[in-house]
Design a protein around this motif. Structure first.
Motif, PDB file in Angstrom:
ATOM      1  N   LEU A 208      10.544  -2.301  -0.596  1.00  0.00           N
ATOM      2  CA  LEU A 208      11.683  -1.448  -0.269  1.00  0.00           C
ATOM      3  C   LEU A 208      11.161  -0.222   0.473  1.00  0.00           C
ATOM      4  O   LEU A 208      10.314   0.498  -0.045  1.00  0.00           O
ATOM      5  N   THR A 209      11.664   0.033   1.671  1.00  0.00           N
ATOM      6  CA  THR A 209      11.242   1.219   2.404  1.00  0.00           C
ATOM      7  C   THR A 209      11.850   2.475   1.768  1.00  0.00           C
ATOM      8  O   THR A 209      12.850   2.412   1.065  1.00  0.00           O
ATOM      9  N   ALA A 210      11.211   3.609   2.017  1.00  0.00           N
ATOM     10  CA  ALA A 210      11.747   4.879   1.523  1.00  0.00           C
ATOM     11  C   ALA A 210      13.081   5.177   2.191  1.00  0.00           C
ATOM     12  O   ALA A 210      13.380   4.661   3.272  1.00  0.00           O
ATOM     13  N   PRO A 211      13.905   5.995   1.580  1.00  0.00           N
ATOM     14  CA  PRO A 211      15.250   6.247   2.142  1.00  0.00           C
ATOM     15  C   PRO A 211      15.203   6.940   3.498  1.00  0.00           C
ATOM     16  O   PRO A 211      14.266   7.676   3.812  1.00  0.00           O
ATOM     17  N   SER A 212      16.228   6.728   4.280  1.00  0.00           N
ATOM     18  CA  SER A 212      16.418   7.503   5.504  1.00  0.00           C
ATOM     19  C   SER A 212      16.784   8.936   5.130  1.00  0.00           C
ATOM     20  O   SER A 212      17.149   9.235   3.987  1.00  0.00           O
ATOM     21  N   ALA A 213      16.707   9.848   6.105  1.00  0.00           N
ATOM     22  CA  ALA A 213      17.058  11.243   5.843  1.00  0.00           C
ATOM     23  C   ALA A 213      18.533  11.354   5.464  1.00  0.00           C
ATOM     24  O   ALA A 213      19.387  10.746   6.111  1.00  0.00           O
ATOM     25  N   PRO A 214      18.863  12.110   4.425  1.00  0.00           N
ATOM     26  CA  PRO A 214      20.270  12.319   4.081  1.00  0.00           C
ATOM     27  C   PRO A 214      21.019  12.976   5.243  1.00  0.00           C
ATOM     28  O   PRO A 214      20.454  13.767   5.997  1.00  0.00           O
ATOM     29  N   SER A 215      22.287  12.677   5.360  1.00  0.00           N
ATOM     30  CA  SER A 215      23.090  13.219   6.457  1.00  0.00           C
ATOM     31  C   SER A 215      24.047  14.293   5.938  1.00  0.00           C
ATOM     32  O   SER A 215      24.249  14.458   4.739  1.00  0.00           O
ATOM     33  N   ALA A 216      24.626  15.031   6.896  1.00  0.00           N
ATOM     34  CA  ALA A 216      25.690  16.007   6.633  1.00  0.00           C
ATOM     35  C   ALA A 216      25.272  17.108   5.665  1.00  0.00           C
ATOM     36  O   ALA A 216      26.073  17.546   4.825  1.00  0.00           O
ATOM     37  N   LEU A 217      24.037  17.574   5.773  1.00  0.00           N
ATOM     38  CA  LEU A 217      23.628  18.735   4.973  1.00  0.00           C
ATOM     39  C   LEU A 217      24.412  19.959   5.438  1.00  0.00           C
ATOM     40  O   LEU A 217      24.464  20.263   6.628  1.00  0.00           O
ATOM     41  N   THR A 218      25.033  20.660   4.497  1.00  0.00           N
ATOM     42  CA  THR A 218      25.809  21.855   4.846  1.00  0.00           C
ATOM     43  C   THR A 218      25.684  22.887   3.741  1.00  0.00           C
ATOM     44  O   THR A 218      25.477  22.543   2.570  1.00  0.00           O
ATOM     45  N   GLY A 219      25.786  24.155   4.118  1.00  0.00           N
ATOM     46  CA  GLY A 219      25.720  25.246   3.164  1.00  0.00           C
ATOM     47  C   GLY A 219      26.979  26.079   3.214  1.00  0.00           C
ATOM     48  O   GLY A 219      27.573  26.271   4.279  1.00  0.00           O
ATOM     49  N   THR A 220      27.400  26.593   2.055  1.00  0.00           N
ATOM     50  CA  THR A 220      28.589  27.431   1.960  1.00  0.00           C
ATOM     51  C   THR A 220      28.251  28.661   1.129  1.00  0.00           C
ATOM     52  O   THR A 220      27.777  28.535  -0.014  1.00  0.00           O
ATOM     53  N   ALA A 221      28.476  29.845   1.704  1.00  0.00           N
ATOM     54  CA  ALA A 221      28.225  31.073   0.968  1.00  0.00           C
ATOM     55  C   ALA A 221      29.220  31.206  -0.169  1.00  0.00           C
ATOM     56  O   ALA A 221      30.435  31.092   0.031  1.00  0.00           O
ATOM     57  N   LEU A 222      28.717  31.446  -1.381  1.00  0.00           N
ATOM     58  CA  LEU A 222      29.589  31.647  -2.541  1.00  0.00           C
ATOM     59  C   LEU A 222      29.844  33.122  -2.792  1.00  0.00           C
ATOM     60  O   LEU A 222      30.768  33.485  -3.522  1.00  0.00           O
ATOM     61  N   GLY A 223      29.029  33.958  -2.212  1.00  0.00           N
ATOM     62  CA  GLY A 223      29.142  35.391  -2.406  1.00  0.00           C
ATOM     63  C   GLY A 223      28.048  36.087  -1.627  1.00  0.00           C
ATOM     64  O   GLY A 223      27.441  35.508  -0.712  1.00  0.00           O
TER      65      GLY A 223
ATOM     66  N   LEU B 200       0.824  -1.210   0.000  1.00  0.00           N
ATOM     67  CA  LEU B 200       0.000   0.000   0.000  1.00  0.00           C
ATOM     68  C   LEU B 200       0.853   1.253   0.000  1.00  0.00           C
ATOM     69  O   LEU B 200       0.716   2.112  -0.859  1.00  0.00           O
ATOM     70  N   SER B 201       1.721   1.384   0.968  1.00  0.00           N
ATOM     71  CA  SER B 201       2.572   2.573   1.058  1.00  0.00           C
ATOM     72  C   SER B 201       3.775   2.265   1.934  1.00  0.00           C
ATOM     73  O   SER B 201       3.762   1.309   2.715  1.00  0.00           O
ATOM     74  N   ALA B 202       4.801   3.113   1.800  1.00  0.00           N
ATOM     75  CA  ALA B 202       6.009   2.940   2.608  1.00  0.00           C
ATOM     76  C   ALA B 202       6.594   4.295   2.926  1.00  0.00           C
ATOM     77  O   ALA B 202       6.659   5.176   2.061  1.00  0.00           O
ATOM     78  N   GLY B 203       6.998   4.480   4.168  1.00  0.00           N
ATOM     79  CA  GLY B 203       7.752   5.664   4.571  1.00  0.00           C
ATOM     80  C   GLY B 203       9.159   5.254   4.912  1.00  0.00           C
ATOM     81  O   GLY B 203       9.592   4.141   4.623  1.00  0.00           O
ATOM     82  N   GLY B 204       9.893   6.148   5.563  1.00  0.00           N
ATOM     83  CA  GLY B 204      11.259   5.807   5.925  1.00  0.00           C
ATOM     84  C   GLY B 204      11.338   4.724   6.972  1.00  0.00           C
ATOM     85  O   GLY B 204      12.309   3.968   7.027  1.00  0.00           O
ATOM     86  N   THR B 205      10.295   4.582   7.821  1.00  0.00           N
ATOM     87  CA  THR B 205      10.338   3.595   8.905  1.00  0.00           C
ATOM     88  C   THR B 205       9.079   2.744   8.991  1.00  0.00           C
ATOM     89  O   THR B 205       8.921   2.005   9.947  1.00  0.00           O
ATOM     90  N   ASP B 206       8.171   2.829   8.011  1.00  0.00           N
ATOM     91  CA  ASP B 206       6.957   2.031   8.101  1.00  0.00           C
ATOM     92  C   ASP B 206       6.528   1.546   6.715  1.00  0.00           C
ATOM     93  O   ASP B 206       6.862   2.135   5.697  1.00  0.00           O
ATOM     94  N   VAL B 207       5.780   0.437   6.736  1.00  0.00           N
ATOM     95  CA  VAL B 207       5.230  -0.159   5.514  1.00  0.00           C
ATOM     96  C   VAL B 207       3.796  -0.585   5.791  1.00  0.00           C
ATOM     97  O   VAL B 207       3.519  -1.184   6.834  1.00  0.00           O
ATOM     98  N   SER B 208       2.899  -0.280   4.872  1.00  0.00           N
ATOM     99  CA  SER B 208       1.504  -0.726   4.961  1.00  0.00           C
ATOM    100  C   SER B 208       1.214  -1.706   3.829  1.00  0.00           C
ATOM    101  O   SER B 208       1.573  -1.444   2.672  1.00  0.00           O
ATOM    102  N   VAL B 209       0.580  -2.835   4.171  1.00  0.00           N
ATOM    103  CA  VAL B 209       0.220  -3.852   3.186  1.00  0.00           C
ATOM    104  C   VAL B 209      -1.243  -4.238   3.388  1.00  0.00           C
ATOM    105  O   VAL B 209      -1.844  -3.975   4.431  1.00  0.00           O
ATOM    106  N   GLN B 210      -1.811  -4.873   2.388  1.00  0.00           N
ATOM    107  CA  GLN B 210      -3.188  -5.366   2.483  1.00  0.00           C
ATOM    108  C   GLN B 210      -3.299  -6.704   1.759  1.00  0.00           C
ATOM    109  O   GLN B 210      -2.426  -7.073   0.969  1.00  0.00           O
ATOM    110  N   TRP B 211      -4.413  -7.423   2.023  1.00  0.00           N
ATOM    111  CA  TRP B 211      -4.648  -8.703   1.373  1.00  0.00           C
ATOM    112  C   TRP B 211      -6.148  -8.943   1.312  1.00  0.00           C
ATOM    113  O   TRP B 211      -6.944  -8.192   1.886  1.00  0.00           O
TER     114      TRP B 211
END
Length: 222
Positions: free
Chosen positions: A110-125, A34-45
């Motif tokens: 297949l469950t959805a991906p976990s949250a990406p890690s090490a998000l960082t921002g760098t000012a270019l100008g 039925l659906s899948a999140g990062g930590t859950d799965v729903s099924v039916q029959w």
């Protein structure tokens, strides 16, 4: 249910206590995702002729031991799973005597991906910012959520550059991964600043030092 009595030449005995037994449960049909999140799965029959109130056991596993949940309806949601991981599912029906049917075929989710890690921002100008993050397992794309609002920016890679930003201003962002099963959870919010602009119109101001005029020496008396 039924009762039984014994008979001989002298007659028939009293009836035994009534006994009840159930026919076997049918194998459930149509086990589906039925659906899948990062930590859950729903099924039916489908019940497949089993009457309402039939108890079902849903088994699931990855590469270790099998876990199970029970349900009296024809659907279930499993929580606390690992993101970006393949899980295998089977379901059985149980009759009133506690006898389980054979299992359905195996469903792989297949469950959805976990949250990406090490998000960082760098000012270019003064008006641009570069963002990067680590790849999430099984992610085929990413959704970048700027703090300025609006729709997510869809990316296939793990970098993004924002332009036309305000000078010396804070900008925040979150990012999530997605795969064939859906979108996973967002990363934590990260905030970075664009660069400050150099001041303009810089003028060096000096004060002229006033000097005393030369005074002639007094004449010498003779």
């Amino acid at each position: 249910s039924g009762s039984i009595s014994a008979v001989n030449f002298s007659g028939e005995s009293v009836l035994s206590a009534a006994a009840t037994r159930y026919t076997l449960a049918a194998v459930p049909a149509g086990l589906a995702f039925l659906s899948a999140g990062g930590t859950d799965v729903s099924v039916q029959w489908q019940a497949n002729s089993n009457p309402g109130g039939t108890q079902y056991r849903l088994d699931y596993w990855t590469t270790g031991s099998t876990s199970s949940v029970t349900a009296s309806v024809t659907s279930a949601t499993i929580s606390g799973l690992s993101g970006g991981t393949s899980y295998f599912f089977q379901v059985r029906a149980k009759n009133g005597d506690g006898i389980f049917s054979a299992p359905t075929g195996v469903l792989t989710v297949l469950t959805a991906p976990s949250a990406p890690s090490a998000l960082t921002g760098t000012a270019l100008g003064v008006s641009s910012m570069s963002w990067s993050w680590n790849a999430a397992a099984t992610a085929t794309g990413y959704n970048f959520y700027p703090s300025t609002g609006g729709s997510a920016i869809v990316q296939t890679g793990t970098t993004l550059t924002q332009t036309s930003l305000s000078t010396n201003t804070a900008y925040g962002a979150q990012v999530s991964g997605s795969n064939a099963s859906g979108e996973g959870p967002k990363s934590s919010l990260v905030t970075k600043y664009t660069l400050a602009a150099a001041p303009t119109g810089f003028v060096v101001l000096t004060k002229r030092r006033e000097t005393q005029p030369d005074v002639p020496a007094a004449p010498v008396a003779t």
